[in-house]
Design a protein around this motif. Structure first.
Motif, PDB file in Angstrom:
ATOM      1  N   ASN A 105       0.832  -1.205   0.000  1.00 52.82           N
ATOM      2  CA  ASN A 105       0.000   0.000   0.000  1.00 52.82           C
ATOM      3  C   ASN A 105       0.870   1.260   0.000  1.00 52.82           C
ATOM      4  O   ASN A 105       0.664   2.176  -0.796  1.00 52.82           O
ATOM      5  CB  ASN A 105      -0.900  -0.051   1.238  1.00 52.82           C
ATOM      6  CG  ASN A 105      -1.789   1.161   1.360  1.00 52.82           C
ATOM      7  OD1 ASN A 105      -2.575   1.458   0.471  1.00 52.82           O
ATOM      8  ND2 ASN A 105      -1.650   1.890   2.459  1.00 52.82           N
ATOM      9  N   LYS A 106       1.887   1.285   0.880  1.00 49.44           N
ATOM     10  CA  LYS A 106       2.763   2.460   0.983  1.00 49.44           C
ATOM     11  C   LYS A 106       3.474   2.735  -0.337  1.00 49.44           C
ATOM     12  O   LYS A 106       3.529   3.876  -0.800  1.00 49.44           O
ATOM     13  CB  LYS A 106       3.820   2.199   2.066  1.00 49.44           C
ATOM     14  CG  LYS A 106       3.578   2.995   3.335  1.00 49.44           C
ATOM     15  CD  LYS A 106       4.714   2.756   4.325  1.00 49.44           C
ATOM     16  CE  LYS A 106       4.154   2.727   5.742  1.00 49.44           C
ATOM     17  NZ  LYS A 106       4.931   1.951   6.680  1.00 49.44           N
TER      18      LYS A 106
ATOM     19  N   CYS B  15      -3.033 -13.131   8.610  1.00 50.62           N
ATOM     20  CA  CYS B  15      -2.986 -11.905   7.801  1.00 50.62           C
ATOM     21  C   CYS B  15      -2.303 -12.177   6.462  1.00 50.62           C
ATOM     22  O   CYS B  15      -1.238 -12.796   6.418  1.00 50.62           O
ATOM     23  CB  CYS B  15      -2.220 -10.821   8.564  1.00 50.62           C
ATOM     24  SG  CYS B  15      -2.034  -9.284   7.642  1.00 50.62           S
ATOM     25  N   VAL B  16      -2.916 -11.719   5.361  1.00 52.69           N
ATOM     26  CA  VAL B  16      -2.267 -11.847   4.050  1.00 52.69           C
ATOM     27  C   VAL B  16      -2.074 -10.487   3.377  1.00 52.69           C
ATOM     28  O   VAL B  16      -1.704 -10.399   2.216  1.00 52.69           O
ATOM     29  CB  VAL B  16      -3.040 -12.806   3.099  1.00 52.69           C
ATOM     30  CG1 VAL B  16      -3.110 -14.209   3.686  1.00 52.69           C
ATOM     31  CG2 VAL B  16      -4.440 -12.273   2.790  1.00 52.69           C
ATOM     32  N   GLY B  17      -2.388  -9.416   4.110  1.00 49.60           N
ATOM     33  CA  GLY B  17      -2.073  -8.088   3.592  1.00 49.60           C
ATOM     34  C   GLY B  17      -3.133  -7.438   2.722  1.00 49.60           C
ATOM     35  O   GLY B  17      -2.797  -6.704   1.795  1.00 49.60           O
ATOM     36  N   HIS B  18      -4.408  -7.669   3.036  1.00 49.61           N
ATOM     37  CA  HIS B  18      -5.453  -6.919   2.316  1.00 49.61           C
ATOM     38  C   HIS B  18      -5.334  -5.418   2.605  1.00 49.61           C
ATOM     39  O   HIS B  18      -5.700  -4.594   1.782  1.00 49.61           O
ATOM     40  CB  HIS B  18      -6.849  -7.375   2.757  1.00 49.61           C
ATOM     41  CG  HIS B  18      -7.230  -8.731   2.259  1.00 49.61           C
ATOM     42  ND1 HIS B  18      -7.852  -8.936   1.057  1.00 49.61           N
ATOM     43  CD2 HIS B  18      -7.087  -9.953   2.809  1.00 49.61           C
ATOM     44  CE1 HIS B  18      -8.081 -10.231   0.881  1.00 49.61           C
ATOM     45  NE2 HIS B  18      -7.617 -10.876   1.941  1.00 49.61           N
ATOM     46  N   GLY B  19      -4.900  -5.110   3.822  1.00 48.37           N
ATOM     47  CA  GLY B  19      -4.684  -3.704   4.167  1.00 48.37           C
ATOM     48  C   GLY B  19      -5.932  -2.937   4.565  1.00 48.37           C
ATOM     49  O   GLY B  19      -5.922  -1.712   4.612  1.00 48.37           O
ATOM     50  N   ARG B  34       5.723  -5.547   4.091  1.00 53.88           N
ATOM     51  CA  ARG B  34       4.997  -6.358   3.106  1.00 53.88           C
ATOM     52  C   ARG B  34       3.581  -5.869   2.866  1.00 53.88           C
ATOM     53  O   ARG B  34       2.844  -6.442   2.073  1.00 53.88           O
ATOM     54  CB  ARG B  34       4.911  -7.813   3.593  1.00 53.88           C
ATOM     55  CG  ARG B  34       6.142  -8.638   3.317  1.00 53.88           C
ATOM     56  CD  ARG B  34       5.937 -10.080   3.758  1.00 53.88           C
ATOM     57  NE  ARG B  34       5.120 -10.844   2.833  1.00 53.88           N
ATOM     58  CZ  ARG B  34       4.762 -12.119   3.029  1.00 53.88           C
ATOM     59  NH1 ARG B  34       5.137 -12.744   4.124  1.00 53.88           N
ATOM     60  NH2 ARG B  34       4.029 -12.754   2.137  1.00 53.88           N
ATOM     61  N   GLY B  35       3.174  -4.841   3.631  1.00 51.24           N
ATOM     62  CA  GLY B  35       1.794  -4.384   3.495  1.00 51.24           C
ATOM     63  C   GLY B  35       0.841  -5.150   4.389  1.00 51.24           C
ATOM     64  O   GLY B  35      -0.377  -5.065   4.237  1.00 51.24           O
ATOM     65  N   HIS B  36       1.399  -5.895   5.334  1.00 53.34           N
ATOM     66  CA  HIS B  36       0.564  -6.574   6.325  1.00 53.34           C
ATOM     67  C   HIS B  36       0.308  -5.631   7.494  1.00 53.34           C
ATOM     68  O   HIS B  36       1.074  -4.700   7.739  1.00 53.34           O
ATOM     69  CB  HIS B  36       1.255  -7.844   6.830  1.00 53.34           C
ATOM     70  CG  HIS B  36       1.334  -8.935   5.801  1.00 53.34           C
ATOM     71  ND1 HIS B  36       1.625 -10.238   6.103  1.00 53.34           N
ATOM     72  CD2 HIS B  36       1.144  -8.909   4.456  1.00 53.34           C
ATOM     73  CE1 HIS B  36       1.619 -10.968   5.003  1.00 53.34           C
ATOM     74  NE2 HIS B  36       1.332 -10.182   3.991  1.00 53.34           N
ATOM     75  N   GLY B  37      -0.789  -5.866   8.211  1.00 56.00           N
ATOM     76  CA  GLY B  37      -1.135  -5.014   9.345  1.00 56.00           C
ATOM     77  C   GLY B  37      -0.258  -5.295  10.551  1.00 56.00           C
ATOM     78  O   GLY B  37       0.189  -6.423  10.760  1.00 56.00           O
ATOM     79  N   VAL B  38       0.001  -4.238  11.324  1.00 53.34           N
ATOM     80  CA  VAL B  38       0.735  -4.373  12.587  1.00 53.34           C
ATOM     81  C   VAL B  38       0.009  -3.544  13.628  1.00 53.34           C
ATOM     82  O   VAL B  38      -0.295  -2.370  13.393  1.00 53.34           O
ATOM     83  CB  VAL B  38       2.180  -3.820  12.478  1.00 53.34           C
ATOM     84  CG1 VAL B  38       2.929  -4.076  13.777  1.00 53.34           C
ATOM     85  CG2 VAL B  38       2.917  -4.423  11.311  1.00 53.34           C
TER      86      VAL B  38
END
Lengths: 401, 72
Positions: A105-106, B15-19, B34-38
């Protein structure tokens, strides 16, 4: 409610055929029939078993150890499986660990200015006209131009690129053998095209995605040429066609629903959630395919190892069990757990790029062309499988000009 | 409803990074490389309850659970 049997029911007189353009134009009622009558069934004899409920589709997507995405090569002109789509975990994970950060996304948001410039320049070409054929005028050139720039390929290659992609996805022939021949010929050209650039880049790497493919380490070692080509091949098919199709579906919907279009014009802040809802309702990638790799019973139907399975994403996304008032298009729907980008380890790698491209496109288009309708007397034409609106004639302004 | 806080959990393996989480709940979730949530915080203050709930309800992988303090 449907009753379950031990064998997938065959197609009945009310056969459901996703290859019918009329179905592609208005698939939602067909999905409902599919879910209500036999959520697990064979819509066409001898063809894949079809899963149509949200719950079942989600389960299959999340369990590649049962529903594998590994496919034999050759169906789409390719000589090897595509990476990472046709590779399952754990091997797939090393590719995703490398690719995910490149499409995060970033990273995508950092490209917004350039993407907006591309969108704006394309809208400039027709904004002062009375109307346009949206697919040719915008939906095709926009994501393709973004993609060439991202990959570091010359913008002049656009037409060549599109013809290669189209020959694979929509070969211009009725006969399956003839279609395969067209696909294979185009496939050879695709490998040759990328090979040529990769040769150049290996000699002098640049600051672009292809250069990174050549130099980066994936799972502790550099990728070989075949691995890089197998990623590029997938990117060419996935990176161009899906956003084109999605944009067409969305603008066609908005052209036919003036109140919804006006809501976006009045409040552009609504665009991101409207995009999520139109992704759900329109689900341009109607279906994805998997192969059963261990005997498994789902929805009361026994699947055997080797059975091909079609996961109907469009049906999952319009399932009332998951989405209250699923037939109602609500731009502020909350929550909205649609799976237009899939679910599980194969979640669409380009989902963040897609969301950026869609938002910027709808913002730029509506900023310049707030009023439009389908050209009177004309009808949009949808293609099957991936719902590209191949003909979308728009008339700009309130009406008579 | 009285605006209490709550407890939030994120299953990194699912989590697979839907964002969706860091877009809908930017004060509760960050984005990793990787665009995964934290998760930014373990305990959600009252003013972020709506964000936390939106993140949990919109995760396509059901990787987030939110337990509001004022739940009975």
């Amino acid at each position: 409610m449907s009753s379950h049997t031990n064998n997938p029911p065959e197609a009945d007189s009310d056969s459901i055929n996703f290859y019918d353009p009329a179905v592609a134009a208005h698939p939602q009622p067909v999905f409902r029939r599919l879910r209500d009558r036999c959520p697990v069934r064979k819509p066409i004899p001898g063809v894949a078993v079809c899963l149509s409920r949200y719950e079942d589709v989600l389960f299959a997507l999340r369990h590649p150890e049962i529903f594998s995405a590994v496919m034999p090569a050759g169906l789409i002109g390719n000589v090897r499986p595509l990476i990472p789509l046709n590779v399952d975990p754990p091997e797939q994970t090393k590719y995703r660990k490398f690719l995910d950060p490149l499409f995060s996304n970033k990273k995508m948001l950092a490209m917004e200015k350039g993407v907006r410039e591309i969108a704006s320049n394309i809208v400039d070409r027709f904004a002062d006209d009375d109307g346009c054929e949206f697919n040719t005028a915008f939906a095709i050139p926009y994501p393709s131009t973004v993609f060439l720039q991202l990959m570091g390929l010359p913008a002049d290659d656009l037409d060549h690129f599109l013809s290669l992609k189209n020959a694979i996805i929509r070969p211009d022939a009725e006969d399956p053998e003839e279609q395969a021949k067209i696909r294979n010929e185009s496939g050879e050209k695709i490998y040759a095209y990328f090979n040529k650039y990769l040769d150049e880049i290996e000699k002098s790497p640049r600051d672009d995605l292809l250069s990174l493919f050549v130099t980066a380490e994936v799972g502790g070692e550099r990728m070989n040429r075949e691995e890089i080509l197998d990623i590029c091949y997938l990117f060419l098919l996935g990176g161009l066609d899906t956003v084109t199709s999605t944009l067409g579906c969305m603008v066609s919907y908005l052209a036919q629903h003036p109140d919804r279009r006006q809501a976006l014009v009045d409040d552009p802040a609504l665009i991101p959630s409207a995009i999520e809802e139109m992704l759900r309702w329109e689900t341009p990638v109607i279906q994805v395919v998997r192969t059963v790799v261990q005997d498994y019973t789902i929805g009361g139907v026994e699947l055997k190892k080797g059975d091909p399975v079609t996961l109907v994403l469009g049906s999952a996304n319009t399932d009332d069990e998951q989405f209250p008032n699923a037939d109602e298009v609500d731009f502020e729907r909350m929550p909205n757990k649609h799976i237009a980008f899939g679910s599980g380890p194969h979640r669409c790698l380009g989902s963040h790029l897609s969301r950026l491209e869609l938002r910027v496109a709808l913002e730029e288009f509506h900023r310049r062309i707030p009023e439009y309708t389908i050209k009177p007397g004309e009808t949009p034409v949808y293609s099957h499988a991936i719902r590209e609106v191949t003909y979308l004639p728009l008339q700009f302004g309130k009406g008579q000009k | 409803m009285p605006g209490g806080g709550g407890k939030i959990e994120h299953d990194r393996d699912a989590c697979v990074g839907h964002g969706r989480c860091y877009v809908l709940a930017p004060d509760v979730f960050d984005e990793d490389e990787r665009g995964h949530g934290v998760l930014k915080l373990a305990s959600v203050p009252a003013e972020l309850q709506d964000q936390a709930r939106a993140a949990a309800e919109n995760c396509p992988e059901d990787a987030i659970s939110f337990q509001p303090d004022d739940a009975t």
